[in-house]
Design a protein around this motif. Structure first.
Motif, short mmCIF file in Angstrom:
data_model
loop_
_atom_site.label_atom_id
_atom_site.label_comp_id
_atom_site.label_asym_id
_atom_site.label_seq_id
_atom_site.Cartn_x
_atom_site.Cartn_y
_atom_site.Cartn_z
N ALA A 64 10.10 4.58 -0.88
CA ALA A 64 11.19 5.44 -0.39
C ALA A 64 10.74 6.25 0.82
O ALA A 64 11.53 6.49 1.74
CB ALA A 64 11.65 6.38 -1.51
N ILE A 65 9.50 6.71 0.82
CA ILE A 65 8.92 7.41 1.97
C ILE A 65 7.78 6.57 2.49
O ILE A 65 6.91 6.14 1.74
CB ILE A 65 8.40 8.81 1.58
N LYS A 66 7.78 6.32 3.81
CA LYS A 66 6.75 5.44 4.37
C LYS A 66 6.23 5.98 5.69
O LYS A 66 6.99 6.48 6.51
CB LYS A 66 7.32 4.03 4.59
N GLN A 67 4.92 5.88 5.84
CA GLN A 67 4.27 6.25 7.10
C GLN A 67 4.11 5.00 7.95
O GLN A 67 3.79 3.92 7.45
CB GLN A 67 2.91 6.89 6.83
N PHE A 68 4.38 5.12 9.25
CA PHE A 68 4.35 3.96 10.15
C PHE A 68 3.28 4.16 11.22
O PHE A 68 2.95 5.28 11.60
CB PHE A 68 5.71 3.77 10.82
N GLY A 69 2.80 3.03 11.74
CA GLY A 69 1.88 3.08 12.87
C GLY A 69 2.63 3.43 14.14
O GLY A 69 3.86 3.37 14.19
N PRO A 70 1.89 3.78 15.22
CA PRO A 70 2.54 4.23 16.45
C PRO A 70 3.55 3.24 17.02
O PRO A 70 4.58 3.64 17.55
CB PRO A 70 1.36 4.43 17.40
N LEU A 71 3.27 1.93 16.94
CA LEU A 71 4.19 0.94 17.49
C LEU A 71 5.35 0.65 16.56
O LEU A 71 6.52 0.63 16.96
CB LEU A 71 3.44 -0.36 17.84
N GLU A 72 5.04 0.39 15.28
CA GLU A 72 6.11 0.06 14.34
C GLU A 72 7.00 1.26 14.05
O GLU A 72 8.14 1.11 13.57
CB GLU A 72 5.52 -0.48 13.03
N ALA A 73 6.52 2.46 14.39
CA ALA A 73 7.34 3.66 14.17
C ALA A 73 8.52 3.72 15.12
O ALA A 73 9.52 4.38 14.81
CB ALA A 73 6.49 4.92 14.32
N VAL A 74 8.44 3.04 16.26
CA VAL A 74 9.53 3.10 17.24
C VAL A 74 10.81 2.49 16.68
O VAL A 74 11.85 3.16 16.60
CB VAL A 74 9.12 2.44 18.57
N PRO A 75 10.81 1.19 16.24
CA PRO A 75 12.05 0.65 15.66
C PRO A 75 12.43 1.31 14.35
O PRO A 75 13.62 1.47 14.05
CB PRO A 75 11.73 -0.83 15.47
N ALA A 76 11.43 1.71 13.56
CA ALA A 76 11.74 2.37 12.28
C ALA A 76 12.44 3.70 12.52
O ALA A 76 13.43 4.03 11.86
CB ALA A 76 10.47 2.58 11.47
#
Length: 403
Positions: A242-254
């Motif tokens: 339900a809560i997820k941390q993303f990397g710098p690149l994958e965080a953009v579309p997320a």
């Protein structure tokens, strides 16, 4: 207590910065198109401080609950000097005027996105890719509510369990209507006491329809009154990731996806706001405050204090991002004196001139804003009145996240 006060002050500062950035969006786009910006001020009321640089006066006013960017010739009724005339907003192409009017909205969306992006990278955001389809955690008995926090004793598996619903079932539709979340299922059933509903469930790949008789129970409404409500006795299974941390690149579309979801929810909240005002008024006189009701800057700052007090910084910043999205969408409501009202006038001029050309007539010129003054004053008075009511409610009966 010190942490709480720090949170209140920080969120109030965040609101002031949000307003300043909104007005900065107008200033930057106006300058880009060669418009004259006379004044850029944060706050209303008496002037506290100002400095002049070039053609623009920058300053702070005593009441930091707003701000303004004074662009020369914003309307035809705004007097401009001969020297200002070439730089007057009203003399610029219609599309440039619209972009300038949308400058603050665009700035708030960008700021909200950037805040969420940083939270996604350093802490984690609600996972926009998570499967939120309602999934049954337990089947429960149902009974009347006896206080704000208690329900009467009961036993059994409840209407849903009696009808054959099992833990682990994925609920696809309610009476043929698709369900996006468990909250949507709950809210729909609440308004159907005594009725029969059909749930379509996916049980390990097998699709089946289950008819359920909705129980009629008593529940407290936001005004603190006991009313008849529907219940079928289901709890939701936890959403995976339900809560997820993303990397710098994958965080953009997320972040982009989550921003879209947040904007959709903000639109829904704006449409629901008028219906929630009676509950806010009732809360001033002791009724229970609706946790999803509107808040003023006072109430939002108090909630910010609660979050900082408990070191919930990610929630603090996500709420600040939501404030930016709310300010952006609220400002495009097509009513004066909001930005959306000014945009509506510009588009009206464009459409009017199109039909005038079809009739062989010249352009009609800038709209007469004096004819809109009654609407402008009425909307401004309504906003001031509602804002005052919500502030009073936030003082005498504030929303508290943690009791």
């Amino acid at each position: 207590m010190a942490a709480y006060l720090l949170g209140v002050l920080l969120f109030a500062l965040g609101i002031a910065v949000t307003i300043a950035l909104h007005e900065l969006g107008h200033l930057l786009t106006a300058r880009a198109f060669g418009m004259r910006v006379r004044r850029y001020f944060i706050g209303f009321g008496p002037k506290v401080w100002s400095i002049r640089k070039g053609q623009t006066e920058y300053g702070l006013n005593a009441v930091p609950l707003g701000g303004f960017c004074d662009i020369a010739g914003m309307t035809a009724q705004d007097e401009v000097t001969p020297e200002e005339a070439p730089h007057a907003m009203v003399n610029k192409p219609w599309w440039q005027r619209v972009i300038v009017l949308l400058g603050g909205v665009f700035m708030n969306v960008v700021v909200g996105f950037m805040i969420l992006y940083l939270v996604a990278v350093f802490s984690g955001i609600p996972n926009p890719y998570a499967d939120t389809t309602p999934k049954v955690g337990k089947t429960l008995c149902v009974s009347d509510q006896i206080s704000q926090t208690e329900v009467a004793d009961c036993s059994g598996v409840g209407p849903a369990g009696d009808a054959g619903v099992l833990p682990g079932d994925r609920i696809l539709t309610l009476d043929g209507e698709e369900l996006a979340t468990f909250t949507e299922l709950r809210d729909t059933v609440l308004g159907m006491p005594g009725e029969t509903v059909t749930l379509t469930v996916d049980r390990e790949g097998q699709i089946r329809d289950i008819d359920i008789q909705v129980a009629a129970v008593e529940r407290l409404n936001p005004q603190g009154e006991m009313v008849a409500a529907g219940a079928i006795g289901l709890s939701n299974a936890p959403v995976v990731d339900a809560i997820k941390q993303f990397g710098p690149l994958e965080a953009v579309p997320a972040t982009a996806r989550f921003t879209g979801q947040t904007l959709d929810a903000t639109v829904d909240a704006l449409f629901a706001m008028p219906a929630k005002i009676p509950g806010v008024v009732a809360s001033i006189f002791g009724a229970e405050r609706d946790m999803e009701g509107p808040m003023s800057v006072v109430g939002a700052s108090r909630v910010g204090g609660e979050l900082v007090e408990r070191s919930l910084w990610s929630m603090f910043f996500m709420m600040l991002a939501s404030l930016n999205f709310f300010l952006a969408l609220f400002n495009i409501v097509p009513l004066p004196p909001l930005d959306g009202g000014h945009i509506a006038v510009v588009l009206y001029e464009k459409i009017r001139d199109f039909f005038r050309r079809l009739r062989g007539l010249p352009a009609g010129g800038p709209a007469d804003y004096t004819k809109l003054m009654p609407i402008t004053m009425a909307v401004a008075a309504l906003m001031l009145g509602l804002g005052s009511v919500i502030i009073v409610a936030d003082v005498v009966n504030p929303i508290r996240l943690f009791g």
